[in-house]
Design an enzyme around this catalytic site. Structure first.
Site, mmCIF file in Angstrom:
data_model
loop_
_atom_site.group_PDB
_atom_site.id
_atom_site.type_symbol
_atom_site.label_atom_id
_atom_site.label_comp_id
_atom_site.label_asym_id
_atom_site.label_seq_id
_atom_site.Cartn_x
_atom_site.Cartn_y
_atom_site.Cartn_z
ATOM 1 N N LYS A 224 51.716 -40.971 -14.614
ATOM 2 C CA LYS A 224 50.618 -41.911 -14.880
ATOM 3 C C LYS A 224 51.165 -43.335 -14.922
ATOM 4 C CE LYS A 224 47.907 -38.427 -17.310
ATOM 5 N NZ LYS A 224 47.557 -37.795 -18.593
ATOM 6 N N GLN B 181 48.602 -38.390 -24.938
ATOM 7 C CA GLN B 181 48.830 -37.182 -24.147
ATOM 8 C C GLN B 181 48.678 -35.937 -25.025
ATOM 9 O OE1 GLN B 181 49.391 -37.136 -20.692
ATOM 10 N NE2 GLN B 181 49.056 -34.950 -20.988
ATOM 11 N N ASP C 16 40.342 -41.822 -21.312
ATOM 12 C CA ASP C 16 40.267 -40.388 -21.013
ATOM 13 C C ASP C 16 38.833 -39.876 -21.165
ATOM 14 O OD1 ASP C 16 42.586 -39.189 -20.128
ATOM 15 O OD2 ASP C 16 43.478 -39.032 -22.126
#
Ligand code: NAP
Length: 301
Positions: free
Chosen positions: A53, A97, A120
């Protein structure tokens, strides 16, 4: 034989488009988008995801930072760190994460991220906005699927979409997105899960089948009808002695046989996977633009 939906190619196109836009805004304002990825512990898969990412951010001219934290960090300390980034104007997107170590509540952490930085799309405020059809951050994997369908001009309006899997990160959001009365959606949606007694009854009727199950080669050709569009979200590691790593990645769909009856199909790897990162970058760019509008009154077209 099905047409291959090339997620790798489309994700590269999206990254190129974003790179140009970022340069354009930088020329006008001197500012660039920033994403911070918070990584707790040393899970190898999480490390790999975060580094891909971060690499993708750098490739398109975004700032990125990886905040690496020990797996022993307390929930309270993690909340404080997230709050620090909530107030840091250099970072427009915050991603934590997952999974987190067992002593930390993932939900609490997700709810600590400001909805305006939740790239997200997991914060309940953003989930609620998605369900009622408001502008929001869409979770990256479902957003990537919708984008693939759009870019391959696959009609969804009035089509029967069957989603197998009801997770909060894939199944539920993709079903809700395709249900909206909007262009690129407006589908008739069925969601299946492990309590389905006769799964074939549903999958056989699908015009578009989305498999997000997490079980290798689960969807076979006898479960689908001729001409179905198949989106395979699954990422499953299977042993492969011929591969250097000792394993290879396969999807939830038995590709070799289903591609013979489908009209379109995503491969694994190279289908939905690369789109997830591209859409994370897109969400971060959108968060950046919104913050410029809010904090500096810039209107970017
Ligand atoms: P998950 O949370 O494990 O959910 C799996 C879903 O499949 C559950 O809803 C489960 O039903 C359902 N299921 C399991 N067995 C079933 C059966 N026999 N019949 C019908 N439904 C069944 O998984 P996830 O997080 O959504 O991920 C799904 C897959 O996508 C995984 O392979 C994951 O690695 C992959 N993934 C890929 C990406 C990407 O970027 N490409 C992103 C996220 C996930 P119940 O709810 O009843 O248990």
């Amino acid at each position: 034989m099905a047409i291959l939906i090339d997620g790798k190619k489309i994700s590269e196109e999206i990254k190129k488009e974003l790179k140009l836009k970022i340069q354009e805004v930088k020329d006008k304002t001197g500012k660039v988008p920033g994403l911070v990825a918070i990584l707790v512990g040393d899970n190898p898969a999480s490390q790999l995801y975060v580094s891909s990412k971060s690499k993708a951010c750098n490739e398109i001219g975004m700032n990125s930072k990886v905040e690496k934290l020990s797996s022993n960090i307390s929930e309270e300390d993690l909340i404080n760190i997230v709050n620090q980034y909530n107030h840091d104007d250099n970072y427009h997107g915050i991603l934590v994460q997952l999974p987190l170590p067992g002593h930390i509540s993932e939900q609490k952490i997700i709810e600590t991220i400001l909805p305006s930085k939740d790239v997200d799309g997991f914060h309940p405020v953003n989930v609620g906005n998605l369900v009622i059809g408001n502008d929001t951050f869409y979770p990256c994997t479902p957003y990537g699927i919708v984008e693939l369908l759009k870019r391959y001009s696959i009609e969804t309006k009035g089509k029967h979409v069957v989603v197998v899997g009801r997770s909060n990160i894939v199944g539920k959001p993709i079903a809700n997105m395709l249900l909206q009365k909007k262009d690129g959606a407006n589908a008739i949606v069925t969601i299946c899960h492990s309590a389905a007694k006769d799964l074939n009854r549903y999958t056989k009727d699908a015009d578009i089948l989305i498999a997000a199950i997490g079980k290798e080669n689960f969807i076979t050709s006898d479960m689908v009808k001729e001409g179905v569009v198949v989106i395979d979200v699954g990422i499953n590691r299977i042993e492969d002695k011929n591969s250097k790593k000792g394993y290879r990645i396969v999807g939830d769909v038995k590709f070799d046989e289903v591609e013979k009856v489908a009209s379109y199909i995503t491969p694994v790897p190279g289908g939905v996977g690369p789109m997830t990162i591209a859409m994370l970058l897109k969400n971060t760019f959108l968060a950046f633009i919104k913050s410029l509008e809010k904090n500096y009154g810039y209107i970017i077209n």
